[in-house]
Structure formats: structure tokens, C-alpha cells
Design a protein around this motif. Structure first.
Motif, mmCIF file in Angstrom:
data_model
loop_
_atom_site.group_PDB
_atom_site.id
_atom_site.type_symbol
_atom_site.label_atom_id
_atom_site.label_comp_id
_atom_site.label_asym_id
_atom_site.label_seq_id
_atom_site.Cartn_x
_atom_site.Cartn_y
_atom_site.Cartn_z
ATOM 1 N N TYR A 182 0.808 -1.222 0.000
ATOM 2 C CA TYR A 182 0.000 0.000 0.000
ATOM 3 C C TYR A 182 0.839 1.270 0.000
ATOM 4 O O TYR A 182 0.298 2.360 -0.233
ATOM 5 N N PHE A 201 -1.463 -2.369 -4.365
ATOM 6 C CA PHE A 201 -2.551 -1.592 -3.765
ATOM 7 C C PHE A 201 -2.081 -0.187 -3.396
ATOM 8 O O PHE A 201 -2.615 0.433 -2.475
ATOM 9 N N LEU A 213 -1.446 3.403 -2.444
ATOM 10 C CA LEU A 213 -2.351 4.500 -2.130
ATOM 11 C C LEU A 213 -1.768 5.813 -2.636
ATOM 12 O O LEU A 213 -0.543 5.961 -2.742
ATOM 13 N N SER A 231 -7.237 -0.760 4.229
ATOM 14 C CA SER A 231 -7.751 0.508 3.756
ATOM 15 C C SER A 231 -9.082 0.791 4.437
ATOM 16 O O SER A 231 -9.766 -0.120 4.902
ATOM 17 N N ASP A 243 -7.188 5.378 2.093
ATOM 18 C CA ASP A 243 -7.856 4.586 1.063
ATOM 19 C C ASP A 243 -7.406 5.068 -0.302
ATOM 20 O O ASP A 243 -6.648 6.043 -0.409
ATOM 21 N N ARG A 244 -7.895 4.398 -1.339
ATOM 22 C CA ARG A 244 -7.408 4.698 -2.686
ATOM 23 C C ARG A 244 -7.938 6.017 -3.228
ATOM 24 O O ARG A 244 -7.401 6.540 -4.197
ATOM 25 N N THR A 245 -8.988 6.556 -2.632
ATOM 26 C CA THR A 245 -9.416 7.926 -2.933
ATOM 27 C C THR A 245 -9.861 8.591 -1.633
ATOM 28 O O THR A 245 -10.311 7.917 -0.695
#
Length: 206
Positions: free
Chosen positions: A30, A37, A39, A143, A171-173
């Protein structure tokens, strides 16, 4: 909570007397370039988590880490690895070492290996925390919409007071992060800021 549901949501579970910190899946996948994954900006969450770890250790509070780990053939991954194929990065022998923790546990801090989103599902975590007399689970890591949400929800179901630290999750957004924090705070956990969590962790145990 105002609106059509009035005060139906957003009660407080509050803090108990014996919190533990659970750091969920804060691994290289991350945080490092090329990670499956990765971020967009993991730095703030990593730094906030490091501050929580230091506070918990200084007060003698339990710290538990989780990682995702599968056997070489993913036979213990069930349908989850079909739904999220990139989880193969956490199989035994996979290239990249993406499952390595970003922060370093010290001796005596358990590292719980899991195969699904929740840190409680199919693991010894609940028994470990209950045996230690823990009543509050401080949740940090990644996440927010996935393993943080699942872990906080299951913490509540296991009789712990979940406290999700806003600054120590990512998180990713940003939108996913904020939406899930709002929903967690409405139904399954208290969402708290870093300063409040640090103050509670630093209190001397009763």
C-alpha cells in the motif's frame, strides 16, 4: 445525526479503561511504488500510526499487527482471491515482498495472519484481546473502506468498543475514505482524531 432518520444513528460507544491498538495491514503493498494496492498519499496515515504505536507502547497498552498471508497455491484464499486477484501478492513465495510491514513490531507484539478483510474473521484476535482484558480497540491502517471497516464492524460484534482513528487510515481515494468514515461513525464505531486517541492511549492503566 439530523435528517429523515432523526437521532436513529450516531450514538457513541465511547472509550473503556483498557484500550489496545490494532494496526491493520500496513504493509509495503500500500505504501511503496509498484505496490499492487499503492495508495495516492500513504505518508500521513503511516506517520499517525507510528505516533499511536509509540503512545501505546509508552503506556504499556497492547499493540497487535495484522498481515494478509496465503499459501503458495492460494488454496486458503477462498472466493476473496477470485474477487480481488491482486491479493496473490500476499501468497507464500510471491515476488516483491509486498506483505512486509512498514513499521516494525517489537517482541511481544502479536502479528496476526489473516485471509479475509476483517482482522477477527478466522483468527485468534478476539481471544487474544479478551484474555488481555481489552475493552476498546483502536483501529489504524488500511484501507478504510475494506479491512478497517470490516475490522471495526467485527470489533463491535465481539463486544469491543471500536475507535477508528481518522488520521491513521487511508484509502485509494479521499472520497472513499471520507464516505466510509461517515458510515462507520453512524453505525459501527466511533471515528476519532489522532490527538484524542493519543490522549486515551497515554493514560495510565487502572
Amino acid at each position: 445525526m439530523t435528517g429523515p432518520h432523526g437521532t436513529a444513528f450516531s450514538g457513541r460507544v465511547g472509550w473503556g479503561e483498557r484500550p489496545a491498538l490494532v494496526v491493520v495491514d500496513l504493509v509495503r503493498a500500500y505504501t511503496e511504488a509498484g505496490g499492487p494496492f499503492l495508495l495516492p498519499d500513504p505518508g500521513p496515515a503511516v506517520r499517525a500510526t507510528a505516533a499511536l504505536v509509540e503512545a501505546a507502547r509508552s503506556a504499556g497498552r497492547p499493540v497487535v499487527w495484522t498481515v494478509v498471508r496465503y499459501d503458495r497455491g492460494l488454496s486458503d484464499g477462498g472466493l476473496f482471491v477470485r474477487k480481488v486477484p491482486a491479493l496473490a501478492a500476499f501468497a507464500d513465495g510471491a515476488d516483491g515482498g509486498w506483505g512486509g510491514l512498514v513499521l516494525e513490531p517489537v517482541p511481544g507484539e502479536p502479528v496476526v495472519a489473516k485471509q479475509y478483510a476483517s482482522a477477527f474473521f478466522g483468527t485468534s484476535l478476539a481471544a487474544t484481546l479478551h484474555t488481555a482484558g481489552v475493552d476498546t480497540v483502536v483501529v489504524a491502517g488500511v484501507s478504510t473502506s475494506g479491512c478497517i471497516r470490516a475490522t471495526a464492524t467485527d470489533a463491535l460484534g465481539h463486544g469491543f468498543r471500536p475507535q477508528v482513528v481518522r488520521d491513521a487510515c487511508a484509502d485509494r481515494t479521499a472520497e472513499l475514505h471520507e464516505q466510509n468514515l461517515r458510515d462507520l461513525d453512524a453505525k459501527y464505531a466511533d471515528v476519532t482524531d489522532l490527538a484524542d486517541a493519543l490522549a486515551h492511549l497515554r493514560r495510565s492503566p487502572p
